[in-house]
Design a protein around this motif. Structure first.
Motif, mmCIF file in Angstrom:
data_model
loop_
_atom_site.group_PDB
_atom_site.id
_atom_site.type_symbol
_atom_site.label_atom_id
_atom_site.label_comp_id
_atom_site.label_asym_id
_atom_site.label_seq_id
_atom_site.Cartn_x
_atom_site.Cartn_y
_atom_site.Cartn_z
ATOM 1 N N PHE A 105 76.687 24.266 -26.948
ATOM 2 C CA PHE A 105 75.702 23.332 -27.493
ATOM 3 C C PHE A 105 75.139 22.448 -26.374
ATOM 4 C CE2 PHE A 105 74.714 19.296 -29.744
ATOM 5 C CZ PHE A 105 73.738 19.798 -30.590
ATOM 6 N N GLY A 106 73.802 22.328 -26.277
ATOM 7 C CA GLY A 106 73.192 21.471 -25.261
ATOM 8 C C GLY A 106 72.544 22.279 -24.156
ATOM 9 N N GLU A 107 72.036 21.533 -23.144
ATOM 10 C CA GLU A 107 71.168 22.185 -22.146
ATOM 11 C C GLU A 107 71.751 22.143 -20.739
ATOM 12 O OE1 GLU A 107 68.004 19.289 -22.187
ATOM 13 O OE2 GLU A 107 68.572 18.776 -24.219
ATOM 14 N N LEU A 108 73.029 21.920 -20.604
ATOM 15 C CA LEU A 108 73.566 21.640 -19.273
ATOM 16 C C LEU A 108 74.161 22.852 -18.549
ATOM 17 C CD1 LEU A 108 75.268 18.134 -19.799
ATOM 18 C CD2 LEU A 108 73.513 18.638 -18.110
ATOM 19 N N ARG A 109 73.903 24.072 -19.053
ATOM 20 C CA ARG A 109 74.593 25.209 -18.435
ATOM 21 C C ARG A 109 74.086 25.529 -17.021
ATOM 22 N NH1 ARG A 109 75.131 31.299 -20.825
ATOM 23 N NH2 ARG A 109 75.177 32.367 -18.821
ATOM 24 N N LEU A 110 75.039 25.791 -16.110
ATOM 25 C CA LEU A 110 74.725 26.152 -14.726
ATOM 26 C C LEU A 110 75.081 27.605 -14.494
ATOM 27 C CD1 LEU A 110 76.351 23.227 -12.711
ATOM 28 C CD2 LEU A 110 73.933 23.546 -13.265
ATOM 29 N N ASP A 111 74.110 28.417 -14.107
ATOM 30 C CA ASP A 111 74.404 29.829 -13.890
ATOM 31 C C ASP A 111 74.764 30.150 -12.446
ATOM 32 O OD1 ASP A 111 74.181 30.891 -16.467
ATOM 33 O OD2 ASP A 111 72.007 30.634 -16.372
ATOM 34 N N SER A 112 74.133 29.434 -11.512
ATOM 35 C CA SER A 112 74.263 29.841 -10.118
ATOM 36 C C SER A 112 75.544 29.290 -9.478
ATOM 37 C CB SER A 112 73.039 29.331 -9.352
ATOM 38 O OG SER A 112 73.358 29.179 -8.001
ATOM 39 N N MET A 113 76.330 30.194 -8.901
ATOM 40 C CA MET A 113 77.553 29.740 -8.231
ATOM 41 C C MET A 113 77.236 28.900 -6.991
ATOM 42 S SD MET A 113 80.653 32.406 -8.554
ATOM 43 C CE MET A 113 79.853 33.912 -8.063
ATOM 44 N N THR A 114 76.021 29.051 -6.463
ATOM 45 C CA THR A 114 75.605 28.216 -5.332
ATOM 46 C C THR A 114 75.553 26.751 -5.753
ATOM 47 O OG1 THR A 114 74.292 30.089 -4.614
ATOM 48 C CG2 THR A 114 73.826 27.994 -3.545
ATOM 49 N N ILE A 115 75.091 26.526 -6.989
ATOM 50 C CA ILE A 115 75.064 25.144 -7.509
ATOM 51 C C ILE A 115 76.487 24.659 -7.772
ATOM 52 C CG2 ILE A 115 74.183 23.651 -9.350
ATOM 53 C CD1 ILE A 115 71.826 24.779 -8.059
ATOM 54 N N TRP A 116 77.317 25.520 -8.331
ATOM 55 C CA TRP A 116 78.717 25.111 -8.552
ATOM 56 C C TRP A 116 79.311 24.632 -7.236
ATOM 57 C CZ3 TRP A 116 81.853 29.525 -11.383
ATOM 58 C CH2 TRP A 116 81.109 30.033 -12.460
ATOM 59 N N LYS A 118 77.916 23.423 -4.586
ATOM 60 C CA LYS A 118 77.430 22.115 -4.122
ATOM 61 C C LYS A 118 78.173 20.984 -4.825
ATOM 62 C CE LYS A 118 72.818 23.475 -2.696
ATOM 63 N NZ LYS A 118 71.433 23.653 -3.142
ATOM 64 N N HIS A 119 78.368 21.127 -6.142
ATOM 65 C CA HIS A 119 79.096 20.078 -6.853
ATOM 66 C C HIS A 119 80.539 19.986 -6.348
ATOM 67 C CE1 HIS A 119 76.066 18.807 -9.749
ATOM 68 N NE2 HIS A 119 75.764 20.071 -9.984
ATOM 69 N N PHE A 120 81.176 21.118 -6.145
ATOM 70 C CA PHE A 120 82.558 21.090 -5.664
ATOM 71 C C PHE A 120 82.656 20.438 -4.286
ATOM 72 C CE2 PHE A 120 85.959 22.910 -8.164
ATOM 73 C CZ PHE A 120 85.280 23.395 -9.257
ATOM 74 N N LYS A 121 81.609 20.626 -3.474
ATOM 75 C CA LYS A 121 81.606 20.059 -2.125
ATOM 76 C C LYS A 121 81.392 18.559 -2.143
ATOM 77 C CE LYS A 121 79.679 23.317 0.991
ATOM 78 N NZ LYS A 121 78.423 23.811 1.583
ATOM 79 N N THR A 122 80.497 18.068 -3.045
ATOM 80 C CA THR A 122 80.052 16.675 -2.909
ATOM 81 C C THR A 122 80.708 15.704 -3.891
ATOM 82 O OG1 THR A 122 78.162 16.871 -4.401
ATOM 83 C CG2 THR A 122 77.798 17.476 -2.098
ATOM 84 N N TRP A 123 81.266 16.196 -5.006
ATOM 85 C CA TRP A 123 81.928 15.280 -5.950
ATOM 86 C C TRP A 123 83.221 14.794 -5.307
ATOM 87 C CZ3 TRP A 123 80.245 12.917 -10.237
ATOM 88 C CH2 TRP A 123 81.185 12.275 -11.058
#
Ligand code: DOR
Ligand code: ZN
Length: 356
Positions: A105-116, A118-123
């Motif tokens: 439910f909702g619009e927040l899905r991330l498909d690209s592992m490249t984006i994943w 980036k989040h893992f690197k910067t959070w």
């Protein structure tokens, strides 16, 4: 009367901003207190989704006005908000980062592992990342945690293959933790006809209800499971019974009675429940202790679960008619009587943001 510490639910959907007809911060946190939960972590898939300082302020402003129990709010991972290291003060104000890697439910899905990546690197490493990642996306996310040598918490696992992969990852020293929802412990896909009552939308939830074999594997591997979280996801009956029914079950008011019933049947111990609903979530999500906070439960009270008795606005439960044993009678939150026998006693807005 059994006296328990206030419970923590690290996975709830409060629906505000944007869908207060399903639930709002007042009804949702009232449902929490009625279920013995004194601290909730709210998910970001609202309308608008919570993913930057402006939307975070929006959610926190409503919560501050209306919450009856303590809380924190997750930020959602998007395709563009990946430069968390440029604004370190923002992550610190949130419960953690929620990454939606599978459809729900909702619009927040991330498909690209490249984006994943980036989040893992910067959070920031010391703040939680929680993923909605089923089956193989879960395995991929555990690889990210291993690569970046940081913790990841897997939301609502439901499958045998998931619990077994997490067990193996933990044995290798990978920093992965996980939660299971009561509906994946107490229901399988065989229960869908009884839940649906002729309305198939009522059986819809993500992750879907699984096979009996999956359910048995969760029970057999309870030592791998760090938290019990409700994924309280209220939608109205009209929505569940209409076209395109949204997935989701309410859960805040049924979790503790279901788990206490399992305790009374010898399937769990009370310490199993308290480690997964108090000490583990507190450690994993880095939450403060709530002083002078407790829940009194009549452990011998046997009764039938009825949506009509609940505080959630959604008006239904997949556990309607279930016989349970264990009723929440009193909740004291930070020295104040907060709930007694069906009534909320604190004023609206008493709840505190634990990240403030
Ligand atoms: O069934 C679900 N409902 N699963 C989710 O992941 C989201 C939730 C919701 O927000 O309704
Ligand atoms: Zn959820």
């Amino acid at each position: 009367m059994l006296k328990l510490p206030g419970l923590i639910d690290p996975h709830v959907h409060m629906r505000e901003p944007g869908a207060a007809h399903k639930e709002d911060w007042n009804t949702g946190t009232s449902a929490a207190l009625a279920g013995g939960v004194t601290l909730v972590l709210a998910m970001p898939n609202t309308r608008p989704p919570i993913f930057d300082p402006t939307t975070l302020d929006l959610a926190l402003a409503v919560a501050k006005q209306k919450a009856c129990c303590d809380y924190a709010q997750f930020l959602g991972a998007g395709a563009d908000n990946t430069a968390w290291n440029a604004h370190p003060e923002i992550p610190a104000r949130a419960a953690g980062l929620k990454m939606y890697l599978d459809q729900t439910f909702g619009e927040l899905r991330l498909d690209s592992m490249t984006i994943w990546q980036k989040h893992f690197k910067t959070w920031p490493k010391h703040l939680p990342i929680v993923t909605h990642s089923e089956s193989r996306s879960m395995a991929a996310v555990i690889l990210m945690a291993a690569i970046y040598d940081r913790p990841v918490h897997i939301a609502h696992i439901s499958l045998k293959e998931e619990v077994l992969v997490i067990k193996a990852a933990k044995e290798r020293g990978i920093k992965v933790t996980c939660e299971v929802c009561p509906h994946h412990l107490f229901l399988s896909k065989d229960d869908i006809p009884a839940i649906s009552q002729g309305h198939p939308g009522r059986g819809e939830v993500r992750p879907r209800l699984a096979t009996k074999e999956d359910v048995d594997a969760l029970w057999a591997n309870l030592d791998v499971i760090d938290c019990f979280a409700t994924d309280h996801a209220p939608h109205t009956l009209a929505e569940k019974d209409g076209d395109n029914p949204p997935p989701g079950f309410p859960g805040l008011e049924t979790a503790l009675p279901l788990l206490l019933t399992a305790v009374s049947e010898g399937r769990l111990t009370i310490n199993d429940v308290l480690s997964r609903m108090v000490t583990n979530p507190r450690r994993i999500f880095n939450l403060p202790e709530q002083p002078e906070t407790w829940v009194e439960v009549d452990e011998d009270a046997a009764y039938e679960i009825r949506a009509a008795d609940m505080h959630s606005r959604c008006g239904w439960t997949p556990f309607e008619g279930w016989q349970v044993k264990g009723r929440v009678r009193n909740v004291v939150l930070r020295g104040q009587k907060a709930y007694r026998d069906g009534k909320i006693l604190v004023e609206v807005g008493y709840g505190k943001n634990v990240r403030e």
